[in-house]
Scaffold this motif. Structure first.
Motif, short mmCIF file in Angstrom:
data_model
loop_
_atom_site.label_atom_id
_atom_site.label_comp_id
_atom_site.label_asym_id
_atom_site.label_seq_id
_atom_site.Cartn_x
_atom_site.Cartn_y
_atom_site.Cartn_z
N UNK A 77 0.88 -1.17 0.06
CA UNK A 77 0.02 0.12 -0.02
C UNK A 77 0.85 1.31 -0.17
N UNK A 78 0.84 2.13 -0.93
CA UNK A 78 1.45 3.37 -0.83
C UNK A 78 0.40 4.47 -0.85
N UNK A 79 0.89 5.48 0.14
CA UNK A 79 0.06 6.53 0.44
C UNK A 79 1.08 7.88 0.31
N UNK A 80 0.67 8.75 -0.69
CA UNK A 80 1.60 10.17 -0.87
C UNK A 80 2.92 9.68 -1.16
N UNK A 81 3.03 8.84 -2.05
CA UNK A 81 4.24 8.37 -2.55
C UNK A 81 5.16 7.50 -1.81
N UNK A 82 4.76 7.00 -0.75
CA UNK A 82 5.53 6.10 0.09
C UNK A 82 4.93 4.87 0.37
N UNK A 117 -1.02 8.42 7.00
CA UNK A 117 -1.53 8.59 5.88
C UNK A 117 -2.53 7.58 5.20
N UNK A 118 -3.59 7.80 4.73
CA UNK A 118 -4.49 6.90 4.09
C UNK A 118 -5.03 7.04 2.66
N UNK A 119 -5.08 6.40 1.80
CA UNK A 119 -5.31 6.82 0.42
C UNK A 119 -6.63 6.96 0.28
N UNK A 120 -7.19 8.18 0.22
CA UNK A 120 -8.58 8.50 0.06
C UNK A 120 -9.01 9.76 -0.83
#
Length: 218
Positions: free
Chosen positions: A48-53, A103-106
């Motif tokens: 899982x990537x969030x904000x490029x990480x 951070x969470x991808x949303x």
């Protein structure tokens, strides 16, 4: 999405089925199948990537041969959670922990991609086994793709933005989470079939595990 891998020596390759947004600060949800030597178990690699990480890998062996028949690999992604499932059985959950600063991808729309690519620097036995190009072409077959999703318009407005979203009658998956039965299935998979979890890799994170690991979720 139903997927069937083709048997044979696919060492060094990765069959990827993933969602991703665009840009250097992209979000991404990965289902990847690591190539192997004939007769070895197949490894499912998730991230899982969030904000490029990224760097949130969990790996599993399957309880069946993915080359023998089609199986359903699915992702539940909503504002509360990301759940990876195989034939309806959850194998991994990444919960929304923004309340503790994770951070969470949303906020970024994602597209669905699929590819087969060369990853012999790490995919098979940590990169010890290189791709044997005499075994090419490497193939995978897909069928029965189905998506229940919000669609972003050209003006970047979500199709889920309406009065119906408030009670989720039109899009029940927006509020869906694991029930107690599925939580037990998740624990069963992680106990018996998980072979790598970044949340237990203290050598990789000598300064301390990522914050979501300390919250006892992954």
């Amino acid at each position: 999405m139903q997927l069937k891998l083709v048997p044979g020596n696919s060492a060094g390759t990765v069959t990827a089925y993933y969602m991703s947004s665009q840009g250097s600060n992209h979000d991404e949800i990965d289902f990847e199948f690591l190539g192997n030597l004939s007769g070895e178990p197949y490894t499912v690699h998730t991230n899982v990537y969030t904000q490029g990480k990224g760097g949130r890998e969990q790996q599993f062996h399957l309880w069946f041969d993915p080359t023998a028949d089609f199986h359903t690999f699915s992702v539940l992604w909503n504002p509360h959670t990301v759940v990876f499932s195989v034939d309806g059985t959850p194998i991994r959950e990444f919960k929304n922990l923004e309340k503790i600063g994770v951070p969470f991808p949303k906020t970024q729309a994602m597209r669905l991609y699929s590819s087969i690519w060369n990853a012999d620097q790490w995919a098979t036995r940590g990169g010890l086994i290189k791709t044997d190009w005499t075994q090419a072409p490497f193939t995978a077959s897909y069928r029965n793709f189905n998506a229940e999703a919000c669609i972003e318009s050209s003006s970047r407005v979500s199709s889920c933005t309406s009065a119906a979203q408030s009670n989720h009658t039109q899009w029940p998956w927006l509020s869906q989470e694991l029930d107690p039965t599925l939580e037990e299935r998740l624990k069963w998979v992680q106990k018996n079939y998980m072979i790598y979890n970044y949340c237990t890799d203290t050598k990789r994170f000598p300064q301390g595990l990522p914050q979501e690991c300390n919250a006892k979720v992954s």
